[in-house]
Design a protein around this motif. Structure first.
Motif, PDB file in Angstrom:
ATOM      1  N   PHE A 147       0.829  -1.215   0.000  1.00 31.02           N
ATOM      2  CA  PHE A 147       0.000   0.000   0.000  1.00 31.02           C
ATOM      3  C   PHE A 147       0.859   1.260   0.000  1.00 31.02           C
ATOM      4  CE2 PHE A 147      -3.503  -2.811   1.424  1.00 31.02           C
ATOM      5  CZ  PHE A 147      -4.424  -2.436   0.460  1.00 31.02           C
ATOM      6  N   ASP A 148       1.978   1.227   0.738  1.00 30.79           N
ATOM      7  CA  ASP A 148       2.863   2.391   0.718  1.00 30.79           C
ATOM      8  C   ASP A 148       3.366   2.647  -0.708  1.00 30.79           C
ATOM      9  OD1 ASP A 148       2.547   2.761   3.417  1.00 30.79           O
ATOM     10  OD2 ASP A 148       4.403   1.747   3.990  1.00 30.79           O
ATOM     11  N   ALA A 149       3.690   1.556  -1.416  1.00 29.21           N
ATOM     12  CA  ALA A 149       4.196   1.705  -2.786  1.00 29.21           C
ATOM     13  C   ALA A 149       3.096   2.183  -3.736  1.00 29.21           C
ATOM     14  CB  ALA A 149       4.788   0.386  -3.278  1.00 29.21           C
ATOM     15  N   LEU A 150       1.861   1.732  -3.500  1.00 30.85           N
ATOM     16  CA  LEU A 150       0.759   2.118  -4.391  1.00 30.85           C
ATOM     17  C   LEU A 150       0.388   3.588  -4.196  1.00 30.85           C
ATOM     18  CD1 LEU A 150      -1.584  -1.014  -4.083  1.00 30.85           C
ATOM     19  CD2 LEU A 150      -0.177  -0.363  -6.055  1.00 30.85           C
ATOM     20  N   ASN A 151       0.563   4.069  -2.960  1.00 25.02           N
ATOM     21  CA  ASN A 151       0.381   5.495  -2.690  1.00 25.02           C
ATOM     22  C   ASN A 151      -1.015   6.001  -3.089  1.00 25.02           C
ATOM     23  OD1 ASN A 151       1.200   8.034  -1.851  1.00 25.02           O
ATOM     24  ND2 ASN A 151       2.076   8.579  -3.855  1.00 25.02           N
ATOM     25  N   LEU A 152      -2.049   5.312  -2.571  1.00 20.37           N
ATOM     26  CA  LEU A 152      -3.430   5.653  -2.929  1.00 20.37           C
ATOM     27  C   LEU A 152      -4.179   6.312  -1.779  1.00 20.37           C
ATOM     28  CD1 LEU A 152      -4.351   2.427  -4.905  1.00 20.37           C
ATOM     29  CD2 LEU A 152      -3.667   4.652  -5.811  1.00 20.37           C
TER      30      LEU A 152
END
Lengths: 442, 442
Positions: A147-152
């Protein structure tokens, strides 16, 4: 002439959406690989008996199944059944714990509704062949990194352990009713609390017991529970621990330990203990989780999964347990669309090299090659045309820079660079200066 | 119990092969994107009438076709027909020239032989909606960059233009025989020169004419021609130019110009003019190309394609011409296997963090997170076990470093790092030093 059309329930991926989808996938892949997960793939087609082994009623109706010669075959409808077949078939080639991810399309001939397609991507990750609690922990940390990488936006990872409900029912003398109770409770958001109490009554669970179960599961009404955060996680788990009693509260102690490590690692704000998460009819036997983007909870869980005991039971005498989950790529794309954070960019090209004179095509392409070797995607306008049209082309495709060069410029190896958005033009730059100028905004 | 097995002609992709395949794909994608190509995807399933529109005999037999409800549907057998349908269907949404790439699986129920599968990947790239010679040039330069990125050894891009043979036959009064002559000549490597002369005779091309054609095509024997290099390219093209005469030698002049620009760009050593490349029964109408890895010529062309006039004719009244090709991913993988340049690495993990004490699981995972945020893939051993077994795990998976830490180390935040290959151990490093040490070998 044949009408060009796609099948009902299917769609083409246009470049803008495809670029975003590929970007999401590569962000997740990088996270998976940073934890040592490796990719696999399995065929789109399998023997039908492999896929229908589990005999799910809905699956039977939705599966794309047909005869090829005398073989009864079908398109995979998820990536879990093929994984089970894969692990059973290659059991002796794999070393456990086996951490794999698998991203690919699956097919289901279900009734189409808004935003649901008959071909969609799944993005699965699992750790197989270990019952270690550290592997449960690793899956949860990896989801956080995902989720941190997806940054949504803000997200919540809702965690529960099915064995807690099991222990509770055992304590209440209802251990043999586990499956039925789970199945009925799972319907609460569809049929409401009263109907659930009625159905529980029909299988012999009286109102007092039912109330107790629902209260402990924090399912007080037809509203979806958002679970417990921060210190409340520990107070509620400790309450459950006492309620169930020392004889069978190991699952609660395990979950307390899991949340303690998460707190120690400074990640507790991303996690929720949510006893209402049960994952319905799925085959989970330990931790279960569902994840939500906070300002789009109505989109449902965008990453779900849990621990299971015996993945391979249908195909092999070697039972393989594991823990894993799946990111809902199409749901994430829908959510991004809803949040209006889909990028408008139509290309990765950073600079368009204008064609002022067809005699210089070789020189234009040579310039483009120099920029590309510096890592800058570059395009050349194929044919000489009105300069206004060439500007329009750059604007249409959101290409940030254009390079303008003719006879004089090539004589001096110094070119004119224009920033499309600001309109600012810089004259007489050499290639190194152009590269430096574009890199500043990359 | 159900026997776990894949269908005949299909296979699972194991992690080691999958990592290499993904690496090849991402190298090519980066090249495509550096030229401003954008990705698309189309459904695996299409209406059968779309796919069989071209009515190829072999395709009919090989296609996976079935009824779903009352719909006659089939799995795509290539990415070209879906592209034609895509462009016709979205004609008004696309802006031309449209440069797209498409990488994905296709399915053909053909008889299986060594190294051929019924499910395989295609990797297509095309520039649509332009007849500009600069687009032919761009495709060729992109292929060159593709091979440079793949780094599989010396390669040769063999180029021809079909319109040259056409002009030649027109000059010889055989223009109406173009298709027949092409079809017969294409078989020369299968049936030999004598049989070709015989068949040409049967359609009324006498021995003198046949000899002339074969000589100009540089097909003197049953051996595959390797074409002309360097200065020979120009001498042979100039000879052809004169032979055909000013009236219809424009295709030759175009090809001379193309090779001149390639020479100007300093890439001539990667290119070959090979008049024997005709691409048989395909639908090409302009340049055609085939590419070979020099020390694996027997693997056949690993990248082929050409220019075509009317991609969308079956589906639309808007004719769309274009130029494009396809890298043979599975052939490239087979070739790498043959060259023994397949990587043995089983994971991207660079460091394995040993578990000396389950009490420190949180600390181990925290360390792993620090390394990951520095871009270093890291794994933790889930459960305390014999240190010898933990070393074996690292060796088995070819993980280059291990980190060893217990109570004392965490007290001082200084850890022991061991390089598995050299056996060298460095004691008492802090996290920054560990990161720096691993980055040195990344």
């Amino acid at each position: 002439m044949i009408t060009p059309r796609v099948l009902k329930g299917f769609r083409d991926s246009m470049p803008d959406l495809m670029m975003i989808k590929k970007d999401l996938i590569s962000r997740l892949e990088r996270v998976f690989e940073s934890f040592g997960f490796v990719p696999i793939d399995t065929p789109a087609l399998e023997y039908t008996e492999i896929l229908l082994g589990k005999g799910g009623g809905d699956t039977d109706k939705q599966i794309y199944r047909f005869m090829h010669g005398d073989r009864d075959i079908a398109l995979r409808y998820d990536l879990t059944v093929p994984l089970a077949r894969f692990v059973a078939e290659h059991y002796n080639e794999l070393s456990f714990p086996f951490k794999r991810y698998h991203i690919g399309p699956v097919w289901r001939g279900e009734n189409t509704q808004k935003g649901r397609y008959r071909e969609f991507y799944q993005c699965d990750f699992d750790i197989l062949g270990t019952e270690s609690q550290a592997s449960d922990l690793e899956i949860l940390i990896m989801i956080k990194n995902g989720f941190d990488a997806l940054n949504l936006g803000l997200y919540q990872i809702n965690v529960n352990n099915r064995r807690i409900l099991n222990a509770l029912l055992t304590k209440l003398g209802l251990s043999e009713r586990y499956g039925d109770v789970l199945r009925i409770i799972d319907k609460i958001y569809k049929i409401g609390k009263d109907k659930v109490l009625e159905e529980l009554g029909q299988i012999g669970v009286d109102q007092t017991l039912s109330d107790k179960i629902l209260s402990i599961l924090n399912i007080q009404s037809g509203e979806k529970s958002t679970g417990f955060k921060g210190d409340e996680i520990f107070s509620n788990l400790n309450r459950l621990k006492d309620e169930i009693g020392a004889e069978s509260n190991q699952p609660v102690l395990d979950l307390i330990r899991l949340f303690e490590i998460i707190r120690e690692m400074g990640m507790l704000d991303k996690f929720v203990f949510n006893p209402a998460i049960t994952r319905g009819l799925d085959y989970y036997t330990g931790i279960v989780f569902e994840c939500f983007i906070e300002d789009r909870r109505e989109f449902g869980s965008v990453c779900s999964g849990g621990r299971y005991d015996n993945l391979t039971g249908l195909y092999s005498k070697n039972p393989v347990s594991g823990v894993g989950g799946s990111f809902g790529l199409d749901r994430l794309l829908g959510l991004m669309e809803d949040k209006k954070i889909l990028d408008k960019v139509q290309t990765k090209t950073k600079i368009l090299i204008f064609n002022l004179d067809d005699r210089f095509v070789g020189s234009y392409f040579k310039l483009a090659e120099e920029l590309r070797s510096a890592g800058i995607p570059a395009e050349v306008v194929y044919d000489k045309g009105k300069i206004g049209n060439q500007f329009k082309l750059a604007e249409k495709k959101w290409i940030p820079f254009v390079l303008i060069a003719g006879e004089d410029e090539f004589k001096n190896s110094r070119y004119n660079l224009k920033d499309i958005q600001s309109g600012q033009e810089e004259k007489s730059l050499n290639t190194a200066e152009i590269i430096e100028r574009i890199r500043r905004v990359l």
